[in-house]
Design an enzyme around this catalytic site. Structure first.
Site, short mmCIF file in Angstrom:
data_model
loop_
_atom_site.label_atom_id
_atom_site.label_comp_id
_atom_site.label_asym_id
_atom_site.label_seq_id
_atom_site.Cartn_x
_atom_site.Cartn_y
_atom_site.Cartn_z
N ARG A 10 42.50 29.26 37.60
CA ARG A 10 42.30 27.87 37.17
C ARG A 10 42.95 26.92 38.18
O ARG A 10 43.18 27.29 39.33
CB ARG A 10 42.85 27.70 35.74
CG ARG A 10 42.12 28.63 34.75
CD ARG A 10 42.61 28.44 33.33
NE ARG A 10 42.27 27.10 32.84
CZ ARG A 10 42.73 26.59 31.70
NH1 ARG A 10 43.52 27.34 30.91
NH2 ARG A 10 42.39 25.37 31.33
N ARG A 47 38.36 23.68 19.89
CA ARG A 47 37.79 23.07 21.10
C ARG A 47 37.88 24.09 22.23
O ARG A 47 38.66 25.04 22.17
CB ARG A 47 38.59 21.82 21.50
CG ARG A 47 38.49 20.68 20.49
CD ARG A 47 38.94 19.38 21.11
NE ARG A 47 38.31 19.19 22.41
CZ ARG A 47 38.72 18.30 23.32
NH1 ARG A 47 39.77 17.55 23.08
NH2 ARG A 47 38.11 18.18 24.47
N PRO A 66 52.57 24.07 23.01
CA PRO A 66 51.77 22.89 22.72
C PRO A 66 50.27 23.11 22.79
O PRO A 66 49.77 23.79 23.69
CB PRO A 66 52.22 21.88 23.79
CG PRO A 66 52.89 22.68 24.83
CD PRO A 66 53.48 23.88 24.15
N ASN A 67 49.61 22.52 21.81
CA ASN A 67 48.15 22.47 21.68
C ASN A 67 47.53 23.79 21.23
O ASN A 67 46.33 23.83 20.96
CB ASN A 67 47.48 21.97 22.98
CG ASN A 67 47.89 20.55 23.28
OD1 ASN A 67 47.77 19.69 22.42
ND2 ASN A 67 48.41 20.30 24.48
N ASN A 117 53.63 32.38 24.30
CA ASN A 117 52.65 31.64 25.09
C ASN A 117 53.18 30.21 25.15
O ASN A 117 53.03 29.45 24.18
CB ASN A 117 51.26 31.68 24.46
CG ASN A 117 50.23 30.95 25.33
OD1 ASN A 117 50.61 30.18 26.23
ND2 ASN A 117 48.96 31.17 25.07
N ALA A 171 51.32 24.64 28.21
CA ALA A 171 51.56 23.85 29.42
C ALA A 171 53.03 23.82 29.82
O ALA A 171 53.35 23.57 31.00
CB ALA A 171 51.03 22.44 29.22
N TYR A 230 39.26 29.42 25.57
CA TYR A 230 40.28 29.99 24.70
C TYR A 230 39.73 30.82 23.54
O TYR A 230 40.50 31.36 22.75
CB TYR A 230 41.17 28.86 24.15
CG TYR A 230 41.89 28.09 25.24
CD1 TYR A 230 42.83 28.72 26.05
CD2 TYR A 230 41.63 26.74 25.47
CE1 TYR A 230 43.47 28.04 27.06
CE2 TYR A 230 42.27 26.04 26.48
CZ TYR A 230 43.19 26.70 27.27
OH TYR A 230 43.85 26.02 28.27
N HIS A 278 49.21 34.50 28.32
CA HIS A 278 48.27 33.39 28.50
C HIS A 278 46.88 33.89 28.14
O HIS A 278 46.45 34.94 28.63
CB HIS A 278 48.27 32.88 29.95
CG HIS A 278 49.60 32.32 30.33
ND1 HIS A 278 50.03 31.09 29.91
CD2 HIS A 278 50.62 32.86 31.04
CE1 HIS A 278 51.25 30.88 30.36
NE2 HIS A 278 51.63 31.94 31.04
N ILE A 279 46.20 33.14 27.32
CA ILE A 279 44.86 33.54 26.88
C ILE A 279 43.90 33.52 28.07
O ILE A 279 43.11 34.44 28.25
CB ILE A 279 44.38 32.58 25.76
CG1 ILE A 279 45.31 32.69 24.55
CG2 ILE A 279 42.93 32.88 25.38
CD1 ILE A 279 45.11 31.60 23.52
N SER A 280 44.00 32.47 28.86
CA SER A 280 43.14 32.36 30.05
C SER A 280 43.87 32.96 31.26
O SER A 280 45.09 33.17 31.23
CB SER A 280 42.81 30.88 30.31
OG SER A 280 44.00 30.15 30.62
N GLU A 313 55.28 37.32 28.18
CA GLU A 313 54.60 36.03 28.36
C GLU A 313 53.09 36.28 28.29
O GLU A 313 52.57 37.15 29.00
CB GLU A 313 54.97 35.44 29.72
CG GLU A 313 54.27 34.12 30.03
CD GLU A 313 54.66 33.55 31.40
OE1 GLU A 313 55.51 34.15 32.09
OE2 GLU A 313 54.08 32.52 31.77
N HIS A 358 54.43 25.70 32.94
CA HIS A 358 54.34 25.16 34.29
C HIS A 358 55.37 24.07 34.57
O HIS A 358 55.45 23.57 35.68
CB HIS A 358 52.94 24.61 34.54
CG HIS A 358 51.85 25.47 33.97
ND1 HIS A 358 51.70 26.79 34.35
CD2 HIS A 358 50.90 25.24 33.03
CE1 HIS A 358 50.69 27.33 33.66
NE2 HIS A 358 50.19 26.40 32.85
O1 CA2 Z 1 45.84 30.29 28.84
C1 CA2 Z 1 46.76 29.96 28.11
O2 CA2 Z 1 47.08 30.58 27.09
C2 CA2 Z 1 47.55 28.67 28.40
O3 CA2 Z 1 48.94 28.95 28.17
C3 CA2 Z 1 47.03 27.62 27.45
C4 CA2 Z 1 47.61 26.23 27.69
C5 CA2 Z 1 47.48 25.85 29.16
O4 CA2 Z 1 48.14 24.60 29.37
C6 CA2 Z 1 48.08 26.90 30.07
O5 CA2 Z 1 47.90 26.50 31.42
C7 CA2 Z 1 47.41 28.24 29.85
C8 CA2 Z 1 46.85 25.18 26.88
C9 CA2 Z 1 46.65 25.49 25.45
C10 CA2 Z 1 45.68 24.50 24.90
O6 CA2 Z 1 44.99 25.13 23.88
C11 CA2 Z 1 43.88 24.54 23.40
C12 CA2 Z 1 43.09 25.31 22.60
C13 CA2 Z 1 41.93 24.77 22.07
C14 CA2 Z 1 41.60 23.46 22.36
C15 CA2 Z 1 42.40 22.69 23.16
C16 CA2 Z 1 43.55 23.23 23.70
#
Ligand code: CA2
Length: 145
Positions: A108, A19, A11-12, A75, A78, A24, A101-103, A99, A81
């Protein structure tokens, strides 16, 4: 053996590059997928890129990977979690699971520190930006190549 690899984004992640570039990065999901598809081809892998905002759709794709794909890069966003359903689906898949995760989720909020998916993942890459997807593909190539 199949060289198909599923690259699943949750998701997202369709909003990548639109954004929060400070977290990211500036690349769009389409950018990431095309760079990964090119690398996969160089590594002799056949990449199938899929993204969904829906947990059940991700479960369906993980099930479809059974008997089709040699490996999954995921990836889960959310859902990492929260989702026992994704963990159960991945537990029914036989090949390596990476698995990504970009961040760095450990740097966090506390609620991001635990991932259900990590219990099944053969490797977890976090905090390497979108390069993490490429690290995952290289690892798959050395495992299945
Ligand atoms: O760090 C990651 O890749 C995450 O999986 C990204 C998820 C976050 O909920 C995880 O805790 C860590 C969120 C992805 C949201 O991506 C966006 C990208 C641009 C703008 C808004 C959201």
């Amino acid at each position: 053996m199949s060289k198909i690899v599923y690259l699943l984004n949750g998701p997202n992640l369709n909003l990548l590059g639109q954004r929060q570039p400070e977290i990211y990065g500036a690349e769009t999901l389409a950018d990431v997928e095309s760079v990964c598809a090119r690398l996969a081809a160089e590594l002799g892998l056949d990449l199938r890129c899929l993204q969904s905002n829906h947990e059940g759709q991700l479960v369906d794709w993980i099930q479809a990977a059974r008997g089709t794909a040699c490996s999954i890069v995921i990836n889960p966003g959310a859902y990492s979690h929260t989702s026992v359903a994704l963990l159960d689906a991945l537990n029914a898949f036989d090949g390596p699971v990476m698995e990504v995760h970009i961040s760095n989720i450990h740097k966090r909020e506390a609620f991001r520190h635990h991932s259900y998916v990590s219990q099944r993942a053969d490797a977890v890459i976090a905090g390497c930006g979108t390069e993490g997807y490429r690290f995952a593909l290289r690892r798959i190539a050395s495992l299945v190549g």
